[in-house]
Design an enzyme around this catalytic site. Structure first.
Site, mmCIF file in Angstrom:
data_model
loop_
_atom_site.group_PDB
_atom_site.id
_atom_site.type_symbol
_atom_site.label_atom_id
_atom_site.label_comp_id
_atom_site.label_asym_id
_atom_site.label_seq_id
_atom_site.Cartn_x
_atom_site.Cartn_y
_atom_site.Cartn_z
ATOM 1 N N SER A 79 -4.386 -1.640 3.622
ATOM 2 C CA SER A 79 -3.713 -0.340 3.632
ATOM 3 C C SER A 79 -3.550 0.223 2.230
ATOM 4 O O SER A 79 -3.181 1.384 2.071
ATOM 5 C CB SER A 79 -2.320 -0.473 4.266
ATOM 6 O OG SER A 79 -1.523 -1.363 3.497
ATOM 7 N N ASN A 130 -0.718 6.798 3.611
ATOM 8 C CA ASN A 130 0.221 6.205 2.652
ATOM 9 C C ASN A 130 0.317 7.008 1.363
ATOM 10 O O ASN A 130 1.371 7.045 0.715
ATOM 11 C CB ASN A 130 -0.169 4.765 2.350
ATOM 12 C CG ASN A 130 0.155 3.829 3.504
ATOM 13 O OD1 ASN A 130 0.867 4.204 4.424
ATOM 14 N ND2 ASN A 130 -0.385 2.621 3.478
ATOM 15 N N GLU A 190 -8.038 4.867 9.774
ATOM 16 C CA GLU A 190 -8.611 5.469 8.574
ATOM 17 C C GLU A 190 -9.904 4.718 8.244
ATOM 18 O O GLU A 190 -9.888 3.503 8.029
ATOM 19 C CB GLU A 190 -7.626 5.382 7.408
ATOM 20 C CG GLU A 190 -6.428 6.310 7.574
ATOM 21 C CD GLU A 190 -5.437 6.205 6.429
ATOM 22 O OE1 GLU A 190 -4.923 7.246 5.985
ATOM 23 O OE2 GLU A 190 -5.165 5.076 5.978
ATOM 24 N N HIS A 238 -8.636 0.930 8.518
ATOM 25 C CA HIS A 238 -7.186 0.770 8.416
ATOM 26 C C HIS A 238 -6.524 1.150 9.730
ATOM 27 O O HIS A 238 -6.337 2.322 10.043
ATOM 28 C CB HIS A 238 -6.633 1.614 7.266
ATOM 29 C CG HIS A 238 -5.149 1.497 7.126
ATOM 30 N ND1 HIS A 238 -4.361 2.526 6.650
ATOM 31 C CD2 HIS A 238 -4.294 0.482 7.410
ATOM 32 C CE1 HIS A 238 -3.105 2.143 6.645
ATOM 33 N NE2 HIS A 238 -3.040 0.902 7.097
#
Length: 593
Positions: free
Chosen positions: A427, A498, A460, A448
């Site tokens: 991540s 993130n 992702e 991800h």
């Protein structure tokens, strides 16, 4: 200021002013609507008639309540009409000049006990109050759009505001069925102060061609449970309005995260201000329209397809929650799955976790007993990565440690057959650094998944500079088969979700450090005002403060932006072992299980 605030004037009958007027009229207040534009006043009446008719149709109010509310709303074209108002709420255009003029004129009109409220979401309440002869009666009353639906109201005090005025409007907000949050005077207050920094970063991400507008918006909706993606939200708010808010925030904070992304200025200057103009980041069916229509930037399904490799079997490395969740997802989709861990006992334990998860799905009626048995039968638990010899796709879901992942990829390079796709679920770590642990980095890619993998729809897809085209096409096709939504992003810290989420969380912590607002008020503001499923501190405690700190450090190291430096309070809590729900204490305390 101890009056019951039964007669209220609303100055400015645009969308927000009309919405506030509706809330007040339905709550039994006499509402004086004021706008210099007769057309705006007529539109406000029409809008109120239409919205209350819908409310009757849906059974929310009676026909008599509708008639009474409409009778309580009167419109005028001069501020003189506010003479008898006990509270005046201005929601005129977001400029100091216009708002200050309104306050100066109101001083000569209203009674000495009347309260004057500004609906600004970006300008200084103190600066506006200074223009009044009685600054002690001036405060901020920030409703959120659409006012009838949104529960949050930020009650903003300046250093000059008298406490009785704050108490009176706070009481009014509760009587209107709203949730008032008390905040101090700084640009953006709580909700917009956190929201607009996030929106600005999303605009900058789009401007840098890091990801498409569709992928950025899909990532934040599916990865964070947000009601709208950031670019669609900017179009709804108005790109020019967002730029004004950010300019005000930057002038106060000098934080680069608040410096408006150049694309906001470019779109504003071109008149492409969002939905109201019919075009912004997206193109709409008409000015003021809600429906997005295809344009030159809309991706075609054919372009994203490509020719990939055949995938029939999948290996998942790891024994934790994420590994077992990913294995469950692949097995449900019909793939033959090898779940490998360090030792047979751990692998068997991971498979038993999948069995329990599948059983819960059967109990809830989401899965048949037959499908449960078939899914479990597709999963083989193995105590060694040697079992990956014939898999077509190997997915690692081990500890978020670069050295650990590199060692695992080096092993996969030796074990997996030529042509097998190697995927990491990292991540925050650089995918290329993991890929380079093999002699075939062209076969490596990032996938991800989000936790819990069986429930979260987003993946992702992280392509490195060495990833082969057919590997990228393969993973996108696999995502579709396992019923996940793939979004493409480059190999840089945080990817999409993130990189946008954690600076927002970090800024929330800074608000608490500065004693600007409480944990509860910030969480309430973002849930009620931003539509977030969880407040930032609730989310931090769920994610884990140690995990959050690690991601913050990666982002800060990658982008070298002082505004991304982890908040000291976060570092202190981690150092004290207060890691969130998993330890029973983080930003809040939890009952130990």
């Amino acid at each position: 200021m101890d009056t019951p605030l039964s007669t209220i004037a609303v100055v400015g009958l645009g969308t927000m002013g009309t919405g506030i007027a509706e809330v007040l009229a339905l709550a039994g207040r006499e509402v004086i609507g004021i706008d210099i534009s007769e057309a705006a006043a007529r539109q406000a009446v029409t809008s109120l008639e239409a919205s209350t008719a819908r409310a009757v149709g849906r059974g929310r109010i009676t026909e008599q309540e509708r008639a009474d509310a409409l009778a309580r709303f009167r419109t005028y074209d001069t501020l003189q009409a506010a003479a008898d108002a006990e509270l005046v709420i201005e929601v005129v255009p977001e400029t100091y000049e216009i708002k200050q003029q309104v306050f100066r004129e109101l001083d000569a009109v209203v009674s000495a006990t009347a309260i004057l409220a500004t609906g600004t979401n970006a300008l200084s309440v103190t600066r506006l109050a200074a223009e009044s002869q009685h600054p002690e009666r001036v405060l901020g009353l920030h409703f959120f759009n659409p006012a009838p639906a949104m529960k949050l109201v930020e009650v903003v005090s300046s250093v000059l505001t008298a406490p009785p005025a704050v108490e009176a409007v706070t009481r009014l907000a509760r009587e209107l069925g709203k949730e008032p949050v008390a905040v101090g005077d700084r640009p953006g207050f709580v909700a917009d102060g956190l929201l607009f920094g996030y929106l600005n970063q999303a605009a900058a991400m789009y401007e840098a061609n890091y990801a498409s507008r569709e992928d950025i918006d899909a990532a934040m909706k599916l990865g964070c449970g947000l009601p709208m993606g950031p670019l669609a939200l900017l179009d709804l708010i108005g790109i020019d309005t967002a730029r004004t808010v950010l300019e005000a925030m930057y002038s106060a904070s000098h934080d680069r995260l608040h410096a408006p992304a150049p694309v906001l200025g470019q779109l504003s200057e071109a008149g492409l201000t969002g939905r109201k103009a019919g075009r912004g980041f997206y193109t709409y069916d008409a000015p003021g329209g809600q429906d997005v229509v295809p344009d030159a930037l809309t991706p075609s399904p054919e372009a994203a397809a490509g020719t990939g490799r055949e995938i029939a079997s999948v290996g998942v490395a790891g024994s934790g929650t994420m590994a077992s969740g990913i294995a469950e997802v692949f097995a449900k989709a019909g793939y033959t799955v090898v779940l490998a861990a360090r030792g047979q006992e751990k692998a068997d334990l991971a498979k038993s976790r999948i069995a329990k998860s599948l059983e819960r799905s059967v109990t809830k009626g989401r899965l048949t007993a037959e499908a449960r048995d078939e899914t479990l039968a597709r999963i083989t638990a193995a105590g060694s990565l040697d079992a990956f010899a014939e898999v077509d796709l190997a997915v690692e879901a081990v500890a978020e440690d670069l050295q650990v992942k590199q060692q695992l990829f080096a092993t996969l390079d030796k074990v997996c057959r030529p042509g097998a796709v190697l995927a990491t679920t990292t991540s925050s770590l650089p995918v290329i650094a993991i890929a380079r642990a093999t002699a075939r980095p062209e076969d490596a890619i990032g996938m991800h998944f989000f936790n819990p993998a069986p429930a979260m729809k987003l993946v992702e897809v992280v392509r490195t500079v060495l990833t082969a085209d057919d590997v990228h096409a393969t993973v996108r096709a696999v995502c579709s088969k396992i019923r996940k939504h793939p979004v493409d992003c480059g190999d840089r810290a945080g990817f999409i979700v993130n990189a946008l989420l954690f600076p927002y969380l970090n800024n929330a912590i800074k608000m608490v450090e500065e004693h600007y607002a409480s944990l509860d008020d910030i969480d309430a503001a973002m849930k009620l005002g931003g539509g977030y499923p969880m407040g930032p501190f609730e989310l931090l405690d769920v994610v884990g403060l140690d995990v959050s700190l690690a991601i913050e450090k990666v982002l800060h190291r990658e982008f070298r932006d002082p505004g991304l430096a982890p908040a000291p309070l976060l570092e202190h809590l981690v150092a004290a072992g207060c890691l969130g729900r998993k330890t029973g204490r983080g930003f809040r305390e939890y009952a130990r299980r």
